[in-house]
Structures are given as C-alpha cells and as structure tokens.
Scaffold this motif. Structure first.
Motif, PDB file in Angstrom:
ATOM      1  N   GLU A 132       0.832  -1.202   0.000  1.00 34.81           N
ATOM      2  CA  GLU A 132       0.000   0.000   0.000  1.00 34.81           C
ATOM      3  C   GLU A 132       0.863   1.248   0.000  1.00 34.81           C
ATOM      4  OE1 GLU A 132      -3.277   0.183   2.706  1.00 34.81           O
ATOM      5  OE2 GLU A 132      -3.684  -1.965   2.555  1.00 34.81           O
ATOM      6  N   VAL A 162      -1.346  10.402   5.508  1.00 37.48           N
ATOM      7  CA  VAL A 162      -2.013   9.117   5.328  1.00 37.48           C
ATOM      8  C   VAL A 162      -2.129   8.396   6.672  1.00 37.48           C
ATOM      9  CG1 VAL A 162      -1.866   6.856   4.213  1.00 37.48           C
ATOM     10  CG2 VAL A 162      -1.174   8.909   2.963  1.00 37.48           C
ATOM     11  N   TRP A 164       1.840   2.061  -3.400  1.00 32.37           N
ATOM     12  CA  TRP A 164       0.788   2.720  -4.188  1.00 32.37           C
ATOM     13  C   TRP A 164       0.813   4.230  -3.951  1.00 32.37           C
ATOM     14  CZ3 TRP A 164      -3.799  -0.738  -2.153  1.00 32.37           C
ATOM     15  CH2 TRP A 164      -3.621  -2.046  -2.600  1.00 32.37           C
ATOM     16  N   TYR A 165       0.852   4.623  -2.671  1.00 35.26           N
ATOM     17  CA  TYR A 165       0.798   6.052  -2.356  1.00 35.26           C
ATOM     18  C   TYR A 165       2.001   6.791  -2.927  1.00 35.26           C
ATOM     19  CZ  TYR A 165      -2.522   4.166   1.065  1.00 35.26           C
ATOM     20  OH  TYR A 165      -3.549   3.491   1.673  1.00 35.26           O
ATOM     21  N   ARG A 166       3.172   6.153  -2.887  1.00 33.12           N
ATOM     22  CA  ARG A 166       4.355   6.807  -3.448  1.00 33.12           C
ATOM     23  C   ARG A 166       4.246   6.919  -4.960  1.00 33.12           C
ATOM     24  NH1 ARG A 166       7.380   4.503   0.992  1.00 33.12           N
ATOM     25  NH2 ARG A 166       7.432   2.494  -0.098  1.00 33.12           N
ATOM     26  N   GLN A 199      -7.702   6.625   0.513  1.00 31.89           N
ATOM     27  CA  GLN A 199      -6.383   7.258   0.556  1.00 31.89           C
ATOM     28  C   GLN A 199      -5.620   7.111  -0.755  1.00 31.89           C
ATOM     29  OE1 GLN A 199      -5.287   7.671   5.143  1.00 31.89           O
ATOM     30  NE2 GLN A 199      -4.755   5.654   4.369  1.00 31.89           N
ATOM     31  N   LEU A 200      -6.133   6.308  -1.671  1.00 30.84           N
ATOM     32  CA  LEU A 200      -5.584   6.320  -3.010  1.00 30.84           C
ATOM     33  C   LEU A 200      -5.821   7.674  -3.669  1.00 30.84           C
ATOM     34  CD1 LEU A 200      -6.690   2.799  -4.293  1.00 30.84           C
ATOM     35  CD2 LEU A 200      -4.344   3.551  -3.930  1.00 30.84           C
ATOM     36  N   TYR A 201      -6.862   8.374  -3.225  1.00 30.23           N
ATOM     37  CA  TYR A 201      -7.229   9.659  -3.810  1.00 30.23           C
ATOM     38  C   TYR A 201      -6.950  10.842  -2.893  1.00 30.23           C
ATOM     39  CZ  TYR A 201      -9.595   7.093  -7.527  1.00 30.23           C
ATOM     40  OH  TYR A 201      -9.864   6.290  -8.600  1.00 30.23           O
ATOM     41  N   LEU A 243       4.193   9.738   1.740  1.00 24.82           N
ATOM     42  CA  LEU A 243       3.136   9.158   2.575  1.00 24.82           C
ATOM     43  C   LEU A 243       2.535  10.177   3.539  1.00 24.82           C
ATOM     44  CD1 LEU A 243       4.986   5.813   3.481  1.00 24.82           C
ATOM     45  CD2 LEU A 243       3.493   6.275   1.536  1.00 24.82           C
ATOM     46  N   ARG A 289      -5.464  12.493   1.039  1.00 28.87           N
ATOM     47  CA  ARG A 289      -4.724  12.401   2.299  1.00 28.87           C
ATOM     48  C   ARG A 289      -5.737  12.715   3.406  1.00 28.87           C
ATOM     49  NH1 ARG A 289       0.994  13.389   0.828  1.00 28.87           N
ATOM     50  NH2 ARG A 289       1.071  14.188  -1.319  1.00 28.87           N
ATOM     51  N   ARG A 307      -7.748   2.243   2.557  1.00 29.60           N
ATOM     52  CA  ARG A 307      -6.874   2.367   1.400  1.00 29.60           C
ATOM     53  C   ARG A 307      -7.602   2.895   0.171  1.00 29.60           C
ATOM     54  NH1 ARG A 307      -5.681  -3.940  -0.268  1.00 29.60           N
ATOM     55  NH2 ARG A 307      -7.850  -4.579  -0.587  1.00 29.60           N
ATOM     56  N   ARG A 336       1.529   9.881  -5.272  1.00 24.80           N
ATOM     57  CA  ARG A 336       1.820  11.218  -4.746  1.00 24.80           C
ATOM     58  C   ARG A 336       3.282  11.458  -4.409  1.00 24.80           C
ATOM     59  NH1 ARG A 336      -3.304  10.078  -2.244  1.00 24.80           N
ATOM     60  NH2 ARG A 336      -2.282   9.224  -0.403  1.00 24.80           N
TER      61      ARG A 336
END
Length: 345
Positions: free
Chosen positions: A54, A68, A57-59, A318-320, A65, A322, A315, A62
């Motif tokens: 996960e 998040v 994914w965030y890195r 938080q994919l979209y 982290l 913060r 998750r 965006r």
C-alpha cells in the motif's frame, strides 16, 4: 490503571502488526507478481506502520506518505471503535433482518444456511419461488464473509438444494441502475461510503468511492479481487478516473473501463441525493456505530444497502486523498489517533 491497560493493548496490537507484516514480507519478497521494492524500503515501511504494498501505491500516486492514516494506526486505534456492536455488521443475517425491521432498503433474505441445511421461515420458500420465477437470479453469500469471498449467483432451485458450504444467506438479486450496468454488467458495482461521527454524534459522510468489477473479479466488484475504484465527489455524485492495481503492484489509471471500454470519469451516479439521505438514515438507525464502511448499490428505483463493514479499510479513500489533511476529518481522527493531534504532518 485504565490508561495503562489501554496502552498495553495498543502495544500488543502494534507488535502483532509488525510480526504479521514481517512474516508477509518474507513470504512475498520472492513473488514474481511483486514490484522489486528495495528490502530496506519494505522494512522501513513496516516499521512506520504501513503495509509495504500500500505504501508503494501512495508513493506512485503522490510521491510520499504524508497525511495518510497508517495500517497500524487503523488496527491500533480504529479497529475497535464499534466495540461489541461490530457483530451487528459482521453477521449478514443479523444485519439484513435489522434493516428489514427498520424498513430500510436491502435485499430480501429468504433463507439462512447453518448446521448443514437451509432454514426457511413461514412462507419464505414460496416467496423465493416467486422471486426466482420473476427475476431468474438469486445470491448466496457467506453470513460471515468478507472481500466478496465465495459469493455465488444462482439461477435454479437445484443450486440451492445442492449447496454445501459455510453458513450463508440466500437473498434476492439486485438489478443495478443503468449507469453501473453499462460500465460493467457482470458484477454488482457498489459504492463504499465511509461514515464517522462528529463531536455531537451526527453521522458524517467522510469519503466515498465507487467499485467496479472487472474480468478478474467476476462475480464481485471487490478491489482486492481485481476490480477498480473511482472517487465519488460527495457534492455532485460524479466519478473521477478509476484506479486498478496491475501485475507488479503497479497503479493504473482508467478514464474508461478496461474491459467494456465504457466511460467512468465524469459519470454521474443516479439518485445521488437519495444515497446521502440513506447514509443519514443509517447513522440514525445505528447510533452505537461510530466507524462504518457502508456498501450501497443503486437501482433504477433508488439506493439499497448491501452491507456494512465494522472495520473498513481506508486504502480505497487514501488512493485519492490524504485523509489527515482534511480539517474536519483530522479533527475527528484526532479523537482516536494521537498523531492527528499534532501539527501539520
């Protein structure tokens, strides 16, 4: 004394998180489907409280982290917010009966399977026969299942009679609205709406995503099974471009559904104001639930509650976004997550 017990419980949960993810790291590190993440980065992510996949994914999305909620914070501080009332949501048979008693829209439960046989009530067998003759389909799903596991779509009574498996419920089939049917017709595509409670106890629609099934996820729309997610604008009900996770843990964006080639981005959800009203009704109907992921489908007639999740993953949202950067949500989370009380992240 009470605070000491709370701290001990939190420490145990953190230790359990570190152990489980360390074991998973060693199990997954040689996987051909996994991105070649540096071992040191994986270890740093686990120590920081993240599932490394996960965090990756965030890195990708965006670059960092910041803002998040970590996986560990969710397990430590949010997992138990509903207390023993979580059972109301965990057992789909119980939850469905409660919704029906409150006259809230939900699929009809015809029978429950436990003790190796189906249990029919009153004239429910006849009602199921009428349903099958009229609509030709029904759903069998585990009473205690999650992530769309073992959900079955049936079309004949033999399917019911021959069922041998875990405890389950037999429900009516939900025919989704045209917008969702057009995007992907082979799964029930649902909205996951995160509900929290404000300081005065009022339910807050914190964030929403729309899930869509794909060729890998049929017959369900679950992201973990290979489906897609799209952010829902809470004000307008419009969808963003969708996301999926490809082989190698790579984040992929989709303006159109990759299997049907139908547009997702900027599509408007039917009956969106009614969806928001239904969430308010659910918040009033279950005042003892503080942290819920409501799964809602939209039909031609309006929204219908599929289930509620007492320990929802963050998750999707938080994919979209913060979550800890949004002032109202940060204030709510600060009641539970110590880090949210601090200054800017």
């Amino acid at each position: 004394m009470l605070q000491s017990l709370v701290d001990q419980t939190i420490d145990k949960r953190r230790l359990r998180f570190l152990k489980s993810h360390a074991r998973r790291y060693w199990a997954d590190s040689a996987s051909a489907d996994d991105r070649q993440l540096a071992p040191l980065q994986r270890i740093q992510d686990i120590l920081a409280g993240f599932d490394p996949k996960e965090a990756d994914w965030y890195r990708q999305i965006r670059g960092d982290l910041d803002g998040v909620v970590t996986n560990c914070e969710r397990e430590q501080h949010l997992h138990g917010l509903n207390g023993h009332y979580a059972y109301v949501l965990d057992n789909k048979a119980v939850f469905g009966e409660l919704l029906a008693s409150m006259r809230l829209p939900t699929p009809q439960i015809f029978s429950c399977y436990f003790g190796d046989r189906w249990h029919w009530r009153d004239d429910s067998r006849r009602a199921f026969g009428d349903e099958l003759a009229t609509h030709g389909r029904f759903v069998i799903k585990p009473a205690l299942g999650s992530k769309g596991r073992s959900v079955q779509i049936g079309t004949a009574m033999d399917h019911v009679n021959n069922y041998r498996g875990e405890d389950a419920i037999l429900t009516s089939f939900v025919q989704q609205a045209d917008y969702a049917q057009t995007i992907f017709p082979d799964a029930l595509n649902t909205i996951r709406l995160l509900m929290l409670r404000d300081d005065d106890g009022a339910p807050v629609a914190a964030a929403a995503i729309h899930r869509f099934g794909g060729a890998r996820s049929v017959p369900v729309d679950n992201f973990s099974a290979g489906g897609l997610v799209s952010k829902v604008d809470l004000q307008t009900g419009r969808l963003s471009r969708a996301l999926s996770i490809a082989d190698g843990n790579l984040v992929r964006y989709h303006d159109v559904h990759p299997d049907t080639q139908m547009a997702i981005a900027d599509v408007e959800i039917a009956h969106w104001p009614a969806v928001l009203r239904l969430v308010e009704d659910l918040g009033r109907a279950f005042p003892y639930l503080h942290y819920v992921g409501w799964d809602i489908a939209v039909t031609a007639e309006g929204p219908i509650v599929i289930e509620g999740n007492a320990h929802p993953s963050l998750r999707f949202f938080q994919l979209y976004d913060r979550l800890l950067d949004e002032p109202q949500l940060r204030r709510i989370f600060a009641r539970y997550i110590p880090r949210a009380k601090d200054g800017p992240l």
